[in-house]
Design a protein around this motif. Structure first.
Motif, PDB file in Angstrom:
ATOM      1  N   PRO A  72     -65.946  52.889  53.182  1.00  0.00           N
ATOM      2  CA  PRO A  72     -65.511  51.841  52.246  1.00  0.00           C
ATOM      3  C   PRO A  72     -66.691  51.232  51.470  1.00  0.00           C
ATOM      4  O   PRO A  72     -67.668  50.786  52.066  1.00  0.00           O
ATOM      5  CB  PRO A  72     -64.850  50.797  53.148  1.00  0.00           C
ATOM      6  N   PHE A  73     -66.577  51.223  50.160  1.00  0.00           N
ATOM      7  CA  PHE A  73     -67.650  50.739  49.303  1.00  0.00           C
ATOM      8  C   PHE A  73     -67.937  49.251  49.508  1.00  0.00           C
ATOM      9  O   PHE A  73     -69.028  48.789  49.206  1.00  0.00           O
ATOM     10  CB  PHE A  73     -67.331  51.019  47.825  1.00  0.00           C
ATOM     11  N   GLU A  74     -66.990  48.498  50.028  1.00  0.00           N
ATOM     12  CA  GLU A  74     -67.236  47.065  50.236  1.00  0.00           C
ATOM     13  C   GLU A  74     -68.243  46.822  51.366  1.00  0.00           C
ATOM     14  O   GLU A  74     -68.767  45.721  51.508  1.00  0.00           O
ATOM     15  CB  GLU A  74     -65.944  46.277  50.489  1.00  0.00           C
ATOM     16  N   ASN A  75     -68.542  47.841  52.167  1.00  0.00           N
ATOM     17  CA  ASN A  75     -69.537  47.714  53.238  1.00  0.00           C
ATOM     18  C   ASN A  75     -70.868  48.353  52.846  1.00  0.00           C
ATOM     19  O   ASN A  75     -71.663  48.727  53.701  1.00  0.00           O
ATOM     20  CB  ASN A  75     -69.017  48.348  54.531  1.00  0.00           C
ATOM     21  N   ARG A  77     -74.372  48.085  50.177  1.00  0.00           N
ATOM     22  CA  ARG A  77     -75.160  47.174  49.353  1.00  0.00           C
ATOM     23  C   ARG A  77     -76.498  47.804  48.977  1.00  0.00           C
ATOM     24  O   ARG A  77     -77.094  48.531  49.778  1.00  0.00           O
ATOM     25  CB  ARG A  77     -75.420  45.874  50.133  1.00  0.00           C
TER      26      ARG A  77
END
Length: 162
Positions: A72-75, A77
């Motif tokens: 998942p790209f939300e995890n 940075r």
């Protein structure tokens, strides 16, 4: 238990007159990153977070892994401290990670990753090659305690070309 997965960026292109941070991957770099990511997904631990150097070649390698591993790209940075070539900034970054994260994957550069793998791992590596992956485990509860750990796996493109 803390787990750190180091991935060196894929083979970069010197074909373009761009700054170091803007250098793209060569086709070989793209293909090698895919091979290593596909091979790793069969033994991959559950990853809590992924961080990448902001350099184009590291970020592109990271994106190939994220897509291949369906992460998942939300995890994910970008992390400026991973644009490091000695390993000092990488080590400082890792030792400052949030302790709620047990398994972290980082994308960056050499000689930083070779130095980190040799200082913190249990197996000597002469050089982490482009698209190379080193999986380290530490019997600790806090990232600020990271020092000598166990090298669980080294996965290099040359191994997969046979």
């Amino acid at each position: 238990m803390k787990t750190l997965i180091l991935v060196r960026h894929g083979k970069s292109s010197w074909e373009y007159e761009v700054g170091d941070k803007d250098r793209p991957l060569k086709e070989r770099g793209i293909n090698d990153a895919r091979k290593v990511a596909k091979a790793f997904q069969f033994s991959m631990p559950e990853i809590n977070a992924v961080f990448s150097s902001p350099a184009n070649r590291a970020l592109h390698t990271c994106l190939i892994f994220l897509r291949t591993l369906d992460f998942p790209f939300e995890n994910f940075r970008l992390e400026n401290n991973l644009y490091d070539f000695s390993g000092e900034s990488v080590m400082t970054f890792v030792q400052g990670l949030d302790n709620s994260l047990d398994t972290v994957m980082i994308f960056g550069h050499n000689y930083a990753f070779t130095n980190v793998a040799n200082q913190w791992g249990s197996e000597a590596v002469g050089n982490v090659p482009t698209s190379g992956l080193v999986h380290l485990e530490f019997d600790i509860d806090s990232w600020d305690q990271v020092s000598g750990g166990t090298t669980k796996k080294m996965l290099f493109p040359k191994q997969l070309n046979q």
